[in-house]
Design an enzyme around this catalytic site. Structure first.
Site, PDB file in Angstrom:
ATOM      1  N   HIS A 106       0.751  -1.160  -0.049  1.00  0.00           N
ATOM      2  CA  HIS A 106       0.138  -0.099  -0.055  1.00  0.00           C
ATOM      3  C   HIS A 106       0.764   1.299  -0.149  1.00  0.00           C
ATOM      4  O   HIS A 106       1.634   1.398   0.845  1.00  0.00           O
ATOM      5  CB  HIS A 106      -0.804  -0.114   1.228  1.00  0.00           C
ATOM      6  CG  HIS A 106      -2.083   0.927   1.423  1.00  0.00           C
ATOM      7  ND1 HIS A 106      -2.180   1.709   2.572  1.00  0.00           N
ATOM      8  CD2 HIS A 106      -2.627   1.783   0.463  1.00  0.00           C
ATOM      9  CE1 HIS A 106      -3.231   2.368   2.440  1.00  0.00           C
ATOM     10  NE2 HIS A 106      -3.535   2.464   1.071  1.00  0.00           N
TER      11      HIS A 106
ATOM     12  N   HIS B  52      -1.045  11.251  -1.374  1.00  0.00           N
ATOM     13  CA  HIS B  52      -2.575  10.475  -1.242  1.00  0.00           C
ATOM     14  C   HIS B  52      -3.385  11.804  -0.523  1.00  0.00           C
ATOM     15  O   HIS B  52      -4.747  11.852  -1.324  1.00  0.00           O
ATOM     16  CB  HIS B  52      -2.159   9.898   0.248  1.00  0.00           C
ATOM     17  CG  HIS B  52      -3.736   9.306   0.588  1.00  0.00           C
ATOM     18  ND1 HIS B  52      -4.415   9.825   1.354  1.00  0.00           N
ATOM     19  CD2 HIS B  52      -4.382   8.169   0.531  1.00  0.00           C
ATOM     20  CE1 HIS B  52      -5.454   9.292   1.705  1.00  0.00           C
ATOM     21  NE2 HIS B  52      -5.587   7.962   1.076  1.00  0.00           N
TER      22      HIS B  52
HETATM   23  O1  G3P Z   1      -6.186   1.389  -3.408  1.00  0.00           O
HETATM   24  C1  G3P Z   1      -6.460   1.065  -2.311  1.00  0.00           C
HETATM   25  C2  G3P Z   1      -6.254   2.125  -1.131  1.00  0.00           C
HETATM   26  O2  G3P Z   1      -5.140   2.829  -1.381  1.00  0.00           O
HETATM   27  C3  G3P Z   1      -7.381   2.896  -1.019  1.00  0.00           C
HETATM   28  O3  G3P Z   1      -7.609   3.942   0.007  1.00  0.00           O
HETATM   29  O4  G3P Z   1      -6.976   6.020   1.121  1.00  0.00           O
HETATM   30  O5  G3P Z   1      -5.486   4.469   1.226  1.00  0.00           O
HETATM   31  O6  G3P Z   1      -5.949   5.552  -1.050  1.00  0.00           O
HETATM   32  P1  G3P Z   1      -6.434   5.110   0.302  1.00  0.00           P
HETATM   33 MG    MG Z   2      -4.606   4.558  -2.389  1.00  0.00          MG
END
Ligand code: G3P
Ligand code: MG
Length: 247
Positions: A15, A57
């Site tokens: 992630h 992000h």
């Molecule tokens: O793509 C999965 C995840 O990254 C979605 O949530 O807020 O971490 O971008 P976020």
């Molecule tokens: Mg994401």
């Protein structure tokens, strides 16, 4: 059944580059992923004021850099001088906010697969989908495995579909909407990415039976990971590369 070639999801995807073990959405994160033997990563991509695709992000730069203010108001020249690593620890001081081009070069050189989450700044959904998709198609031209585009924003995915129809797409959601079949069909997605806390075994079975690939985020507990994989989930996006071994 979905007619397209499946995207070769590994069982685990890092992630935001390297999860929480390194500053998110930086090349230091991707290096951490390589160190743990990960073969795929997810990252968040948006547009600078001068339409450069870069990794971040939040809508604002303050949490993950030494800058302040709205990302959409800054040019890439202004973004590129920010320190995106020092907040995570002195060892990362001076890490840059990478462009998508920086990440493409790294991933292609290392053989790392990439899930590009299109994360538009407020009010820039359509143009972000279009420009990120076009840039991704250009940067990965000739690659054996194309990057996978995903987004929570249907308008961004629709624009990506029009701009680079050959790139694989995933619809990203928290709770899976009742009309998931219609959304996946309309956007010609090959996969659904959902918050693991909202998935049920019955929904997982329906999605898989409909011929789609299924990824859950953000799974950091090995016991939960086993349950989800047992339900037929193809891949888990995780912050904890140290707890979920690369497979
Ligand atoms: O793509 C999965 C995840 O990254 C979605 O949530 O807020 O971490 O971008 P976020
Ligand atoms: Mg994401």
């Amino acid at each position: 059944q979905h007619p397209k070639q499946p995207w070769p999801y590994p069982e685990v995807v890092a992630h935001r580059g390297g999860g929480t073990l390194a500053p998110e959405n930086t090349l230091a994160g991707f290096r951490e992923g390589m160190r743990y033997g990960y073969r795929a990563a997810e990252c968040d991509v948006k547009l600078s004021a001068d339409n450069v695709c870069f990794l971040l992000h939040d809508d604002t730069v303050g949490r993950t850099s030494n800058g302040q203010g709205e990302a959409r108001a800054k040019t890439m020249a202004e973004l590129s001088v920010l320190d995106a690593g020092g907040w995570k620890g002195a060892a990362y001081a001076g890490e840059a906010l990478p462009t998508l081009a920086n990440v493409a070069a790294y991933c292609r050189a290392q053989g790392m697969l990439l899930n590009i989450e299109i994360k538009p700044c407020p009010g820039r959904f359509e143009e972000t989908g279009r420009i990120v998709a076009r840039e991704a198609a250009r940067l990965w031209a000739g690659a054996a495995v194309p990057p996978l585009l995903s987004s929570f924003e249907i308008d961004a995915l629709r624009a990506a579909q029009a701009a680079a129809p050959a790139l694989p797409r995933a619809f990203l959601c928290e709770a899976i909407p009742a009309d998931w079949r219609e959304i996946l069909a309309e956007l010609d997605c090959m996969a659904l990415h959902c918050d693991h806390e909202t998935l049920t075994e019955a929904l997982a079975r329906d999605i898989k039976q409909a011929g789609y690939q299924l990824l859950c985020y953000t799974v950091n507990d090995p016991a939960r990971a086993r349950v989800l994989l047992g339900w037929g989930v193809d891949s888990l996006c995780t912050d904890r590369l140290d707890l979920l071994p690369a497979r």
